[in-house]
Design a protein around this motif. Structure first.
Motif, short mmCIF file in Angstrom:
data_model
loop_
_atom_site.label_atom_id
_atom_site.label_comp_id
_atom_site.label_asym_id
_atom_site.label_seq_id
_atom_site.Cartn_x
_atom_site.Cartn_y
_atom_site.Cartn_z
N MET A 1 0.87 -1.21 0.00
CA MET A 1 0.12 0.07 -0.04
C MET A 1 0.91 1.10 -0.05
SD MET A 1 -3.61 0.80 0.81
CE MET A 1 -4.08 -0.58 1.52
N ASP A 2 0.76 2.00 -1.14
CA ASP A 2 1.62 3.33 -1.06
C ASP A 2 1.07 4.49 -0.08
OD1 ASP A 2 -0.22 4.32 -2.62
OD2 ASP A 2 0.80 4.44 -4.44
N GLU A 3 1.68 5.65 -0.33
CA GLU A 3 1.19 6.67 0.82
C GLU A 3 0.01 7.36 0.27
OE1 GLU A 3 4.34 7.95 -2.33
OE2 GLU A 3 4.08 6.35 -0.85
N ASN A 4 -0.37 7.05 -0.97
CA ASN A 4 -1.64 7.50 -1.79
C ASN A 4 -2.98 6.59 -1.52
OD1 ASN A 4 -0.25 9.60 -2.72
ND2 ASN A 4 0.37 8.35 -4.35
N GLY A 5 -2.65 5.62 -0.67
CA GLY A 5 -3.78 4.43 -0.45
C GLY A 5 -3.80 3.58 -1.61
N LYS A 6 -3.00 3.46 -2.68
CA LYS A 6 -3.06 2.69 -3.92
C LYS A 6 -2.37 1.35 -3.44
CE LYS A 6 -5.40 4.75 -6.99
NZ LYS A 6 -5.15 5.90 -7.94
N ARG A 7 -2.94 0.26 -3.95
CA ARG A 7 -2.43 -0.98 -3.62
C ARG A 7 -1.50 -1.44 -4.69
NH1 ARG A 7 -8.18 -3.80 -3.04
NH2 ARG A 7 -7.22 -5.69 -3.12
N CYS A 8 -0.72 -2.63 -4.34
CA CYS A 8 0.35 -3.15 -5.25
C CYS A 8 -0.16 -3.00 -6.89
CB CYS A 8 0.82 -4.26 -4.98
SG CYS A 8 -0.07 -5.62 -4.59
N ALA B 1 -1.35 -3.98 5.35
CA ALA B 1 -0.88 -2.63 5.79
C ALA B 1 -1.72 -2.20 6.74
CB ALA B 1 -0.57 -1.80 4.73
N ASP B 2 -2.48 -2.88 7.54
CA ASP B 2 -3.52 -2.51 8.56
C ASP B 2 -4.61 -1.93 7.93
OD1 ASP B 2 -1.83 -3.45 10.72
OD2 ASP B 2 -0.28 -1.61 10.57
N THR B 3 -4.86 -1.97 6.59
CA THR B 3 -6.14 -1.49 6.02
C THR B 3 -6.93 -2.76 5.62
OG1 THR B 3 -4.66 -0.03 5.33
CG2 THR B 3 -7.09 0.11 4.70
N VAL B 4 -8.26 -2.50 5.84
CA VAL B 4 -9.23 -3.57 5.49
C VAL B 4 -9.43 -3.37 3.81
CG1 VAL B 4 -11.48 -4.35 5.41
CG2 VAL B 4 -10.39 -3.96 7.42
#
Lengths: 244, 226
Positions: free
Chosen positions: A11-18, A168-171
């Motif tokens: 998960m990058d800093e913009n909330g985008k996944r791999c 990354a601690d996000t659902v």
């Protein structure tokens, strides 16, 4: 696992996944009803990079005879991965994992199909995974439900399935192969959208009670998206876009 | 009534009113839900879904075409294109005084023979019992067997037999339609046979099309001129 995945950025800093998706965005899904001439019902699904073909036979005579049930029909499911479906050749013999997934999918479909109308018969579902990329059980369950409807097996509802999870601690919705390998949790959900009932719920990983509830909610919402595509696939085949 | 027709798939809510759920529907709470892909119809007090797919399920009094699979010394087994086999007892053919040692079943019906039969009895505990002792029933000696989807049989027959009558008149063919989706066409002239077969194929493929009767008629007339 190992060190390679640990360094991977899920998960990058913009909330985008791999793979560039947002947290609640499923992969590209394409479902097609029919396609196999010799099967009574069939379907094909592309779920991200998963490619799965399903054929349904029946209701038909049960062989071996001793498996038949005089009260109701029986459902038999075979989930099978092709040797070329994964990076390294997979032995085509049914593995422990495939036997388990076959059972799980069978039990997820059983609440939907009404086989008590056909005592002493069997409905066979053959699932062939042509290409696997994480979340095959959900994609297979989704496709199997379309193939059963195509075969005209009476069903109380369709079964749509998708995985929710935590990285990354996000659902997140729709866990792909990388997220499954390196993520913190993976929760496949099968759901009957009209009856609002869950038929499949598995969980691999650790979640807090709050995260668990959120995961289920995200998964159920995802299943509703998948259901729309199942509906479209059947409408396209039977009503040529005229269906509502 | 026609405007109440809807295309439905399994799980779709057909209606929520105080109706009786019939063919291919179930009552779930206060909703009537379709269990198959088809077209829903609401009548005065009942709801049903006309299926567009699925296997043939025997019903008492249905006329079916069966193929003799095998026989024992007491009965024949017929393939009736269903998940169950048709059971034809020897008494039905030989009469009351049938005797298992004196009469040989193969003299009347052999494996592979086609018969027009009626479902005499069927319930969920036993295989369907069929009978050929009636007028118009029995062994079929000539004709061509065609297979259509059992869910399209009502369309081939048409309203009060309109579709099949029209095909028979235009081609001089005799058509026996089994409810199980097997159809036997016989005709004196080869052209008539081909035309009738083509018309039946057309109904099978385009069963969902509106005013199909006119289109089939057009096809039959056109071919007649050339």
């Amino acid at each position: 696992m190992g060190g390679r995945e640990a360094t991977m950025v899920l998960m990058d800093e913009n909330g985008k996944r791999c793979d560039g998706r947002t947290v609640d965005e499923p992969r590209r899904i394409m479902i097609k009803a029919g396609g196999l001439k010799n099967a009574d019902g069939s379907s094909y699904i592309e779920f991200g990079d998963n490619k799965i073909l399903v054929g349904v036979f029946g209701p038909r005579d049960v062989h071996p005879k001793h498996m038949s049930d005089t009260d109701t029909g029986i459902l038999r499911v075979r989930y099978h991965m092709e040797p070329f479906s994964v990076g390294e050749r997979k032995n085509p013999a049914p593995s422990r994992r495939e036997i388990e997934i076959s059972k799980v999918i069978k039990e997820a479909l059983e609440p939907a199909v009404m086989l008590e109308k056909f005592p002493r018969t069997a409905v066979d579902v053959f699932i062939e995974v042509l290409q696997a990329d994480g979340g095959t059980r959900c994609a297979a369950l989704t496709a199997a439900s379309v193939a059963l409807a195509d075969a005209g097996i009476p069903m109380r509802d369709m079964v749509a399935a998708i995985a929710a999870g935590k990285v990354a601690d996000t659902v997140i919705l729709d866990v792909n192969n990388e997220e499954d390998q390196a993520g913190q949790a993976d929760m496949p959900i099968g759901y009957m959208p009209n009856l609002e009932k869950i038929t499949l719920l598995q969980l691999d990983g650790v979640l807090t009670p709050e995260e668990y509830k959120k995961c289920v909610q995200v998964g159920v919402d995802g299943c509703k998206l998948v259901y729309e595509l199942q509906k479209k696939a059947l409408n396209d085949k039977y009503f040529g876009n005229k269906g509502d | 009534m026609a405007d109440k027709r809807k295309y439905v798939i399994p799980g779709d809510v057909v209606t929520t009113g105080p109706f009786r759920p019939e063919q291919n529907t179930v009552l779930e709470g206060n909703k009537i839900i379709s269990t198959t892909i088809g077209i829903s119809e609401i009548y005065d007090d009942s709801v049903r879904v006309i299926p567009l797919t699925g296997k043939y399920i025997p019903k008492i009094n249905d006329l079916v075409i069966g193929k003799v699979n095998s026989h024992t010394s007491l009965s024949w087994e017929l393939d009736i294109n269903s998940c169950y086999v048709g059971f034809l007892p020897a008494q039905d053919v030989f009469g009351r005084d049938f005797s298992a040692h004196a009469d040989e079943l193969a003299t009347k019906l052999r494996t592979g023979d086609l018969v027009a039969a009626r479902i005499a009895n069927f319930d969920r505990t036993r295989d369907p019992l069929v009978s050929i002792s009636d007028r118009d029933l029995g062994k079929i000696d000539s004709g061509v067997l065609m297979e259509i989807s059992p869910s399209k049989v009502p369309r081939l027959i048409g309203k009060k037999g309109s579709m099949i009558q029209m095909i028979e008149e235009a081609t001089d063919a005799a058509v026996t339609i089994g409810q199980n989706g097997w159809v036997v066409v016989s005709c004196e002239s080869p052209e008539g046979l081909l035309k009738a077969k083509k018309a039946i194929q057309m109904v099978n493929e385009q069963a969902h099309v509106a005013n199909l009767t006119d289109q089939v008629k057009e096809m039959l007339d056109k071919k007649g001129e050339s």
